[in-house]
Design an enzyme around this catalytic site. Sequence first.
Site, mmCIF file in Angstrom:
data_model
loop_
_atom_site.group_PDB
_atom_site.id
_atom_site.type_symbol
_atom_site.label_atom_id
_atom_site.label_comp_id
_atom_site.label_asym_id
_atom_site.label_seq_id
_atom_site.Cartn_x
_atom_site.Cartn_y
_atom_site.Cartn_z
ATOM 1 N N HIS A 197 53.335 26.431 122.123
ATOM 2 C CA HIS A 197 51.976 26.750 121.663
ATOM 3 C C HIS A 197 52.101 27.790 120.544
ATOM 4 C CE1 HIS A 197 49.688 25.718 125.649
ATOM 5 N NE2 HIS A 197 49.400 24.814 124.720
ATOM 6 N N CYS A 224 47.945 34.265 126.478
ATOM 7 C CA CYS A 224 47.588 33.018 127.167
ATOM 8 C C CYS A 224 46.566 33.249 128.273
ATOM 9 C CB CYS A 224 48.811 32.382 127.823
ATOM 10 S SG CYS A 224 50.146 31.988 126.723
HETATM 11 N N1 ARG Z 1 51.839 26.331 132.000
HETATM 12 C C1 ARG Z 1 50.921 26.394 130.939
HETATM 13 C C2 ARG Z 1 51.124 25.195 130.038
HETATM 14 O O1 ARG Z 1 52.232 24.832 129.821
HETATM 15 C C3 ARG Z 1 51.058 27.657 130.162
HETATM 16 C C4 ARG Z 1 50.042 27.797 129.100
HETATM 17 C C5 ARG Z 1 50.250 28.959 128.232
HETATM 18 N N2 ARG Z 1 49.150 29.144 127.393
HETATM 19 C C6 ARG Z 1 49.228 29.471 126.099
HETATM 20 N N3 ARG Z 1 48.149 29.709 125.446
HETATM 21 N N4 ARG Z 1 50.385 29.546 125.489
HETATM 22 O O2 ARG Z 1 50.190 24.621 129.555
#
Ligand code: ARG
Length: 702
Positions: free
Chosen positions: A168, A264
């Site tokens: 991300h 996050c």
């Molecule tokens: N386990 C979640 C996923 O993989 C973590 C999300 C993390 N969020 C972020 N904004 N980076 O989607």
Amino acid sequence: MTSSIRFLMCSPHYYEVDYVINPWMEGNIHRSSLELAQEQWQGLYQIIANHADVDLVKPQPGWPDMVFTANAGLILDDQVVLSRFLHPERQGEEPFFKEWFESQGYTVHTLPAELPFEGAGDALLDREGRWLWAGYGFRTELDSHALVAQWLNIEVLSLHLMDERFYHLDTCFCPLTEGYLLYYPPAFDAYSNRLIELRVPAEKRIVVDEPDAVNFACNAVNIDRLVIMNQASDDLKRQLAAVGFEVMETPLTEFLKAGGAAKCLTLRVTEPLHPEPTGESGIVARTVTLTGHLLDSGLVNRALDLVVEGGGSFQVLKFDLGEQRQSTSSAEIRVSAPSLELMDEIMAQLIDLGAVALPDQEQDAHLVTINQAGVAPDDFYSSTIYPTEVRVQGQWVRVQNQRMDGVIVVSTSATGPAAVCKLLRDLQVGDQVIVGYDGIRSVRNAAERSRSTHQEEFSFMGSGVSSERRVELIVEQVAWELRRLRDQGGKTVVVAGPVVIHTGGGEHLSRLIREGYVQALLGGNAIAVHDIEQALLGTSLGVDMKQGTSVRGGHRHHLRAINTIRRYGSIANAVEQGVLTKGVFYECVRHNVPFSLAGSIRDDGPLPDTQMDLIAAQADYARLIEGCDMILMLSTMLHAIGVGNMTPAGVKMVCVDINPAVVTKLADRGSLESTGVVTDVGLFLSLLVKQLERLTQPHIAA
Ligand code: ARG
């Protein structure tokens, strides 16, 4: 405390590592402690609550990643683009977030199904509100950026993520107050790094090293001069302090196990519009329209990719999605680039894709008169293989003799304006040529549409290089196509190199010609020499074609063959005199299949038929290719590339070569109809002939 800044969080009540959808989760299933996670979450909550308001969305059983509210959507002012999660494991969160946004009075935009976009996890506003940084590559599809840009009416700078640990954008990139940027450059491709450097001056870029990056230092919450994160090295703290930021660490190790940290776990829900996006000096912008099956055909994706790779950015002014699958969409895109030069490059490529530079209504193509024969102005528009139209005196005119690397010459007569592709060397003083990119459009969409219907009958189209296992399949399809074209009066042209003869393919090619599958043959001196050597003496370059061994004195054989033909004045005469009685060129003469042999510096002889004036040879080739439906390129790099350059899009091309590099080169020309086959050409031809036999005698096959 009261403040105008608000964040959305979600308690980790149901938090757990339950599945693996990013590399951090691997090996961590059911390995996080709920108790510790709750404690750590509280720690973060307290810090944020001390500096801003915190709203809470109700956690839901079965959706353990809902704690990561950054992924709920992307907010700007009173608008929100709801996330479309890539993974089913998170898709169930969407309705809960949607409900929350609606309860707060946001206008919720929903992306088409199957167009992944993971909200503020992958889209981060410049803290000065000048533009939106948006990531793609893992969770978010580039196409979604176009819709986001339109709905939020903001310029989007797309960044390509390369390292799956930083899946991300917010895991490796954090815009800070006053245009500062905290980021980990290796997470991005070279183009994206260039874009970042073009937009953020060096003194505002705070580069994070890998050890900090893997501790999620970039996954930080920034409130004014405060930067809240899991952990930071002393060095990073010093760097941030030097430009006036204070780091506050709060351990979030339990959330790292799911691939998330401070940023996050939060979603900033107050993102005010900034009154006047400051006009960046030096940045130029142009508007283009794109029409067609934009999403289906991947056109938007390719266009935006192009803009991004060219160092540009875009804003979507209009996007009318086709209602039905078969109806077309149209988009008006404002492209920005940091310099006129980059803009020109981007525009030229967008036009290739079928974009039209606006305002097309009032804009004719720009014409410049040639004042030196064979030389064009520097900014001449160079043509492509795609059908092109140019706007002259207010009307769109189809360009004739479409080919690659030409110049478009416009003329006017009593019947109106006309446009034609010419080679540089053919330009004459007084010719009017097109420069720039206004008033030019390439008509790819309609063709693309009809091609996709064609695709079923010729389904290997879609440029690509085949693996060996696919060879037989492709042979089958080529055979069908050859048959169809022959029966319907179509035109197939073969471009062949001498390897066809060395590998024993001569007899098969002869047969294709004899049976009416070939309407023209193009090659060089060598294929004719070796074919004739074989017909006259049974060898190819002195090697016995039956035994596979060298023949005594064989090294002179090809010269003897040349000498014989020279004695008779031409291949055709040798056939007529009964000297040449078999082989590929014998069949051509017998069946009135025209051929052209283009000479080269290393030719022996040459044969009297070989055209040593290369400009004349190019013209012969072009004439023989005209109007053809399919070209088989058999083991000749030189002649195949020459042919590729003069052939317009829409002609099916099959390139067979044992060298994958040759095949890739041809298959890469970007047109949908070219296919490469990496295999021995003799084998290919023998399979092809067998397949054709089977097709013509189905009762025997059955
Ligand atoms: N386990 C979640 C996923 O993989 C973590 C999300 C993390 N969020 C972020 N904004 N980076 O989607």
